[in-house]
Structure formats: structure tokens, C-alpha cells
Design a protein around this motif. Structure first.
Motif, PDB file in Angstrom:
ATOM      1  N   HIS A 467       0.814  -1.224   0.000  1.00 53.02           N
ATOM      2  CA  HIS A 467       0.000   0.000   0.000  1.00 53.02           C
ATOM      3  C   HIS A 467       0.848   1.274   0.000  1.00 53.02           C
ATOM      4  O   HIS A 467       0.297   2.375  -0.019  1.00 53.02           O
ATOM      5  N   ALA A 468       2.171   1.124   0.053  1.00 50.28           N
ATOM      6  CA  ALA A 468       3.045   2.285   0.255  1.00 50.28           C
ATOM      7  C   ALA A 468       2.856   3.357  -0.819  1.00 50.28           C
ATOM      8  O   ALA A 468       2.792   4.558  -0.514  1.00 50.28           O
ATOM      9  N   ASP A 469       2.778   2.930  -2.074  1.00 43.56           N
ATOM     10  CA  ASP A 469       2.661   3.917  -3.148  1.00 43.56           C
ATOM     11  C   ASP A 469       1.384   4.732  -3.008  1.00 43.56           C
ATOM     12  O   ASP A 469       1.390   5.961  -3.165  1.00 43.56           O
ATOM     13  N   ARG A 470       0.260   4.056  -2.688  1.00 41.74           N
ATOM     14  CA  ARG A 470      -1.005   4.784  -2.518  1.00 41.74           C
ATOM     15  C   ARG A 470      -0.951   5.717  -1.315  1.00 41.74           C
ATOM     16  O   ARG A 470      -1.496   6.822  -1.343  1.00 41.74           O
ATOM     17  N   GLN A 504      -5.204  -2.963  12.522  1.00 35.82           N
ATOM     18  CA  GLN A 504      -6.577  -2.821  12.997  1.00 35.82           C
ATOM     19  C   GLN A 504      -7.585  -3.332  11.970  1.00 35.82           C
ATOM     20  O   GLN A 504      -8.481  -4.093  12.294  1.00 35.82           O
ATOM     21  N   ARG A 505      -7.457  -2.889  10.735  1.00 32.74           N
ATOM     22  CA  ARG A 505      -8.330  -3.365   9.658  1.00 32.74           C
ATOM     23  C   ARG A 505      -7.599  -3.184   8.334  1.00 32.74           C
ATOM     24  O   ARG A 505      -6.734  -2.326   8.201  1.00 32.74           O
ATOM     25  N   SER A 506      -7.988  -3.973   7.366  1.00 31.80           N
ATOM     26  CA  SER A 506      -7.327  -3.942   6.072  1.00 31.80           C
ATOM     27  C   SER A 506      -7.545  -2.608   5.364  1.00 31.80           C
ATOM     28  O   SER A 506      -8.599  -1.975   5.489  1.00 31.80           O
ATOM     29  N   LEU A 507      -6.541  -2.197   4.589  1.00 26.04           N
ATOM     30  CA  LEU A 507      -6.657  -0.995   3.754  1.00 26.04           C
ATOM     31  C   LEU A 507      -7.008  -1.350   2.312  1.00 26.04           C
ATOM     32  O   LEU A 507      -7.005  -0.476   1.445  1.00 26.04           O
ATOM     33  N   GLU A 508      -7.327  -2.626   2.066  1.00 27.80           N
ATOM     34  CA  GLU A 508      -7.475  -3.123   0.705  1.00 27.80           C
ATOM     35  C   GLU A 508      -8.475  -2.304  -0.102  1.00 27.80           C
ATOM     36  O   GLU A 508      -8.224  -1.939  -1.242  1.00 27.80           O
ATOM     37  N   ASN A 509      -9.638  -2.032   0.473  1.00 33.31           N
ATOM     38  CA  ASN A 509     -10.686  -1.312  -0.263  1.00 33.31           C
ATOM     39  C   ASN A 509     -10.829   0.133   0.200  1.00 33.31           C
ATOM     40  O   ASN A 509     -11.853   0.758  -0.037  1.00 33.31           O
ATOM     41  N   THR A 510      -9.811   0.657   0.855  1.00 31.11           N
ATOM     42  CA  THR A 510      -9.861   2.029   1.359  1.00 31.11           C
ATOM     43  C   THR A 510      -9.455   3.007   0.265  1.00 31.11           C
ATOM     44  O   THR A 510      -8.384   2.853  -0.346  1.00 31.11           O
ATOM     45  N   ARG A 511     -10.290   3.994   0.029  1.00 29.31           N
ATOM     46  CA  ARG A 511     -10.010   4.958  -1.043  1.00 29.31           C
ATOM     47  C   ARG A 511      -8.874   5.897  -0.671  1.00 29.31           C
ATOM     48  O   ARG A 511      -8.046   6.241  -1.518  1.00 29.31           O
ATOM     49  N   ASN A 512      -8.801   6.323   0.579  1.00 31.13           N
ATOM     50  CA  ASN A 512      -7.768   7.257   1.046  1.00 31.13           C
ATOM     51  C   ASN A 512      -7.005   6.636   2.213  1.00 31.13           C
ATOM     52  O   ASN A 512      -7.278   6.931   3.376  1.00 31.13           O
ATOM     53  N   PRO A 513      -6.039   5.765   1.922  1.00 31.60           N
ATOM     54  CA  PRO A 513      -5.360   5.043   3.001  1.00 31.60           C
ATOM     55  C   PRO A 513      -4.600   5.946   3.966  1.00 31.60           C
ATOM     56  O   PRO A 513      -4.564   5.666   5.164  1.00 31.60           O
ATOM     57  N   ALA A 514      -3.980   7.008   3.461  1.00 29.48           N
ATOM     58  CA  ALA A 514      -3.230   7.892   4.365  1.00 29.48           C
ATOM     59  C   ALA A 514      -4.163   8.590   5.342  1.00 29.48           C
ATOM     60  O   ALA A 514      -3.816   8.788   6.516  1.00 29.48           O
ATOM     61  N   ARG A 515      -5.344   8.966   4.880  1.00 28.35           N
ATOM     62  CA  ARG A 515      -6.295   9.623   5.777  1.00 28.35           C
ATOM     63  C   ARG A 515      -6.745   8.665   6.868  1.00 28.35           C
ATOM     64  O   ARG A 515      -6.814   9.032   8.046  1.00 28.35           O
ATOM     65  N   VAL A 516      -7.046   7.411   6.481  1.00 32.82           N
ATOM     66  CA  VAL A 516      -7.457   6.423   7.471  1.00 32.82           C
ATOM     67  C   VAL A 516      -6.341   6.194   8.493  1.00 32.82           C
ATOM     68  O   VAL A 516      -6.577   6.168   9.709  1.00 32.82           O
TER      69      VAL A 516
END
Length: 570
Positions: A467-470, A504-516
Motif C-alpha cells: 500500500h506504500a505507493d497509494r 486494525q483493519r485492512s486498507l485493501e478497499n480504502t479509497r484514502n489510506p493515508a487519511r485512514v
């Protein structure tokens, strides 16, 4: 399609009903009223008798309908008129008179007014006012002098309406369970329209009473809060002098005689009767109120809301229902303390979610006391929120809880509650987006020096390579770097916080991973930094496998992003 049954009584109830049906209406909404079906197929039609005075024909029709009632004399029932408006949705196709007539026959048959093939059934007539609705009027004495068998007619008519929607290709409404709040009447709607109000008095009272219940710690405070919001309370006392019920009126809302218009609590919502209100205000044990641990009220409230998904995923249905009641009360108070730019959205969300807080399942209110007291403390103290981050984190936790509520209702096949939660979610997301934009901008203004940012970026690349690039190209990366750097300044390990946040939870379907991740890291970073020995233990456990931090439930299924997948470390 919405049918609504109204009963009429009095010596001239039938004449009043027919006079209304063929009159102009209270707001001139009756357009071309005429009969589309009746008990014998050729009843007098005041709307289609051009050579006679319509008032004479209306009198004749009322007299024919009333004949079985008059035959009983003093033995006639108290309620003699059965009146059922049936309205289609605005987007539904326009039905013909023949189609409306068939719908009317199905309604009176399923209600027990005129079963199919029963020659001695009640007399009835269906009148069409406009393209989208009809009114069915019947007298409640059969032609053989007996009473109609109309037990549970309201439920039967609603079930038949769902079938009619399917048969005619109309908008499909969700089946109810009898726990919905009563809708405002057409009279209340037109009154609000005349006064230029966007909502009816019933809706305003429901919101204010609900907020008072959410904020009050006891009955005295509840009544004080109502008085402060221009709500008049009239208690109903029993022979012993004890208050058994209460009615509510909005100051300034009066009838033609100038008296306040009162609504009983149970007609505002099933959970707003005085006994239900008292049940919600009671402490777990007499004289022993729940205490919230000392600390930042923002953090206490966030922690309490974060536990809701775990309770919904793993608690029994009574505990889960109690959490939903408390979550609805929390939304009511959040709307009251929200910044101006999110207040309207949160009010809409709370109003919609109100329907999702009631079902046939008895709520375990004791289990949700900590959540309720935590949000009450936040509402009372109004602690400062320097950059809006605390409010954004609370909305983040609340949005997740509402998403889990949607999944819970869907699992339990609560159709109306599921629909209400779906209606609340877009308003929650809109408020969350506004709140986070403000908070993230404030955090980004304190972004660390380039050298620190590069080091933190390396941590991210090692902790979450997939997920690093996103994350690093997310507009919220500057804010995430800020909270990681500030957490390091207070003694935390940035890598350990990242591991905990990612677990805590997967970032797989997260649109804004840095915000989460920003809110997760910010939340973890506000806790006391672990000692060097604890940090060493955490580092060893990270080598052995993924480290899961304190979240609502690391293994629960998120209804928006699917099952949690453990993050692989390299």
C-alpha cells in the motif's frame, strides 16, 4: 404505495367523510373527485352526475352507505366509518380508474370490510381525487347487521400493499415491524406549508424530545432541557398522583382556539412514552450511576464508539440492540455540538438513523451506559479541539459504527432499519469529509522537515509495501507524517504505531489510506508512550508476526471493506 386507516365516529360521521371526499379539500388538493369502485358497482357518484346538484348526490350516497348503521339504532358501534387513503409514490406510473378500482377491491377484501364473494359485506366506496391517490370509505356494519371481521386490518392492508406494488410495478416499500414512528398527517403537513415551515411540528418535537433524552442524566434534567428548547410538557397523573405519561407541545403552536397542540410521547415515537423515557434514564443500579474514567472527554468518547462494531459483531442481539440505541443518542448529541459546516448533515443523519434504533428485539441498555455517559460528558464539557482532529476522529469511529449497524440490520432482515441506515450513511460521509478536510489541512500545516518525511516514508514502505505507493501519493500524506512525527516527539515508536494502525483493519478497499492511517495513528499516539522495555517486547512480537493494536475488533468483518486480511510484514 402507502395505505392509512382512519376510524370515524359520531352521528354524522359518514356524511362528514363523504362531504370531505367530494369537497375541495383542506388545501384545494381535490382534483376531479369521482367514484372508481363501490360495494355494488353503481353507487351514486356526485362527481359524475352533471344534471343534479353534487351536494344532493353526496347526501344520497352517504345515506345509502349509512343504511346498515341506522338499522342498528342505539346498538351501532362507536366507530362507524372506516376511511383508508391509498397513495402511490411520485415516481410511480399513472394508474387508470379501472386499476385503482381493482386496488380498492383488494384492499377492502384483505381488511375484512368486503371479502370477495360476500354479498352481505359492508358498504364501501372508493373516490379518486387525483392521479396518485384514492380514498376508500366504508361503514362498519355489515348488511346483515353484524360487525366485520377486521382484526389486525392495518397489518393485513400493509401486506396487501406490498403485493400490489409488485403486481403493478410500483415503488417497493420495505415491510415494517410495527416499531416505526407515526408519520405526520396531511393536516399537519398543510399547516406547516401554510406557515412556511420545512418540517411539521411533530417532527420538530420528536427531534427535541429525543435530544433531551440523549443529553439528560435524570428526569429533572430532562424536563429542564425541554423547557430550554421551547417545549411545553403536560404530565398525565394516575389516581395515586404519580405521573403515568406526558404530552408535548411546541411553544407558539396553537389550534384555532389558541390552545397549545399537544402530542403524546408515544405518538412522536414508540420509545418516547414516559415509561420508555424513564427506562432510558435509569442508572444500572439504584444510586450508582456509571462513572466515566478521568481523561480527555474526546478520547473517552472515541474509545466508547470504537467498541460498538465489536459488540455488533460478537455480542448477543439484546446487547447489540442496546448499542444501537446508544449510538442513535450519540448521533443526536454530535449534531448538537458539531461545527456549523457539518451540523446540517449530522442532523439529517441522526434523524434518519432514529428509525434504525428500534426493532422488536429488547435492548440491553445497561451494556451501553459507558458509551452514553462518554458522549454526554463531551456534550456538557465541550472540551477544546485545537485543530478539529478530535472531532474528525470521533466521526471516523461513528461512521464505522454506522456501517456495522447497516450490516447487522441486514443480517437480521430488518428492512426498514436497514433502509434508514443507508439513508443516514451519505450524510455521515458528507460530514466526515468536511470535518477531515479541515483537520487534515491544519495537520498538514505542521508537516515535518523533508529529512524526517523521507525517514517516515521509509517506515511506511517497510511496514506496508503493498500500500506504500497509494499512501505516499495520498493528499493526506502530509497530515500522516505530522502525526507520526508528533507521536515520536512524545516517546512513541513510529514503526510500532504504524504496525498497530495497519493491523486494525485492512486498507485493501480504502479509497484514502493515508487519511485512514492518520486517524488511527493519531488515536494511538495520544495514549501514554510505552516504556523502553515495552517497546522492545513489541519489536520482538513484530518479528514473530503482525501486531494488532487496540481497535474495535481486529478480526471483525467490515461491511464496507470485507473480511480483515492480516498485513504481511517484510
Amino acid at each position: 404505495m402507502i395505505p392509512k386507516i382512519i376510524l370515524g365516529k359520531g352521528p354524522r360521521a359518514t356524511h362528514r367523510t363523504i362531504g370531505y371526499l367530494f369537497g375541495p379539500g383542506r388545501a384545494n388538493e381535490h382534483v376531479d373527485p369521482h367514484v372508481v369502485a363501490s360495494w355494488k358497482g353503481f353507487a351514486p357518484d356526485p362527481g359524475r352526475t352533471p344534471h343534479r346538484d353534487p351536494r344532493d348526490v353526496a347526501t344520497q350516497l352517504a345515506a345509502q352507505l349509512d343504511q346498515p348503521v341506522r338499522m342498528l339504532g342505539d346498538a351501532a358501534p362507536v366507530h362507524t366509518v372506516w376511511h383508508c387513503p391509498v397513495r402511490a409514490a411520485p415516481e410511480d406510473p399513472v394508474l387508470t380508474d379501472e386499476q385503482w378500482g381493482e386496488i380498492a377491491r383488494r384492499i377492502v377484501a384483505t381488511a375484512g370490510i368486503a371479502p370477495q364473494g360476500d354479498e352481505e359485506a359492508c358498504r364501501w366506496v372508493a373516490v379518486r381525487h387525483a392521479e396518485d391517490h384514492i380514498h376508500i370509505a366504508a361503514t362498519l356494519v355489515r348488511q346483515d347487521g353484524r360487525r366485520p371481521a377486521r382484526d389486525h386490518d392495518k397489518r393485513a392492508v400493509q401486506r396487501e400493499a406490498r403485493k400490489i406494488e409488485a403486481d403493478y410495478g410500483l415503488r417497493r416499500l420495505n415491510p415494517g415491524d410495527g416499531t416505526a414512528a407515526k408519520r405526520h398527517t396531511s393536516k399537519e403537513h398543510f399547516k406547516a406549508k401554510r406557515q412556511g415551515a420545512s418540517t411539521t411540528t411533530r417532527q420538530v418535537l420528536r427531534l427535541r424530545v429525543r435530544r433531551a433524552v440523549a443529553a439528560a442524566s435524570d428526569e429533572t434534567e430532562f424536563f429542564s432541557l425541554l423547557e430550554a428548547t421551547e417545549v411545553i410538557v403536560r404530565l398525565k397523573h394516575g389516581p395515586s398522583g404519580d405521573a403515568l405519561g406526558c404530552n408535548f407541545a411546541l411553544r407558539g403552536d396553537t389550534n384555532e382556539a389558541g390552545d397549545p397542540v399537544f402530542y403524546s410521547g408515544s405518538t412522536l415515537a414508540p420509545d418516547l412514552s414516559l415509561p420508555k423515557i424513564r427506562q432510558g434514564l435509569e442508572t444500572p443500579t439504584a444510586g450508582a450511576p456509571v462513572a466515566v474514567r478521568a481523561g480527555d472527554p474526546w478520547h473517552q468518547a472515541i474509545a466508547a464508539v470504537e467498541r460498538v462494531p465489536h459488540h455488533l459483531a460478537h455480542g448477543d442481539e439484546h446487547l447489540a440492540q442496546g448499542q444501537l440505541v446508544a449510538l442513535g443518542a450519540s448521533l443526536d448529541l454530535l449534531a448538537a455540538i458539531a461545527p456549523a459546516d457539518t451540523r446540517a448533515d449530522l442532523t439529517h443523519a441522526a434523524t434518519a438513523f432514529e428509525r434504525a434504533t428500534r426493532s422488536r428485539i429488547t435492548a440491553d441498555l445497561h451494556s451501553a451506559r459507558v458509551l452514553r455517559r462518554s458522549v454526554q460528558a463531551l456534550w456538557r464539557e465541550r472540551p477544546p479541539d485545537r485543530d478539529g482532529a478530535a472531532f474528525a476522529m470521533l466521526l471516523d469511529a461513528t461512521l464505522t459504527a454506522v456501517a456495522f449497524a447497516l450490516h447487522w440490520h441486514r443480517t437480521h432482515q430488518h428492512a426498514q432499519q436497514e433502509a434508514a441506515t443507508k439513508q443516514a450513511l451519505p450524510h455521515m460521509q458528507s460530514a466526515y469529509s468536511r470535518a477531515t478536510d479541515t483537520a487534515l489541512n491544519h495537520l498538514a500545516e505542521r508537516t515535518p522537515q523533508p529529512q524526517t518525511r523521507r525517514r517516515l516514508a521509509q517506515y511506511v514502505a517497510r511496514a506496508a509495501p503493498e500500500h506504500a505507493d497509494r499512501i505516499l501519493h495520498d493528499p493526506a500524506w502530509d497530515a500522516l507524517a505530522t502525526v507520526l512525527a508528533e507521536a515520536e516527539a512524545t516517546g512513541h515508536s513510529a514503526t510500532a504505531l504504524l504496525d498497530q494502525a495497519l493491523g486494525q483493519r485492512s486498507l485493501e478497499n480504502t479509497r484514502n489510506p493515508a487519511r485512514v492511517l492518520t486517524w488511527r495513528v493519531h488515536r494511538l499516539g495520544t495514549r501514554t508512550a510505552p516504556s523502553p522495555r515495552a517497546q522492545a517486547a513489541m519489536a520482538r512480537s513484530t518479528v514473530r508476526g503482525p501486531v494488532y493494536g487496540a481497535g474495535p475488533n481486529p478480526t471483525a468483518t467490515n461491511p464496507l471493506s470485507g473480511p480483515t486480511t492480516p498485513v504481511r510484514r517484510r
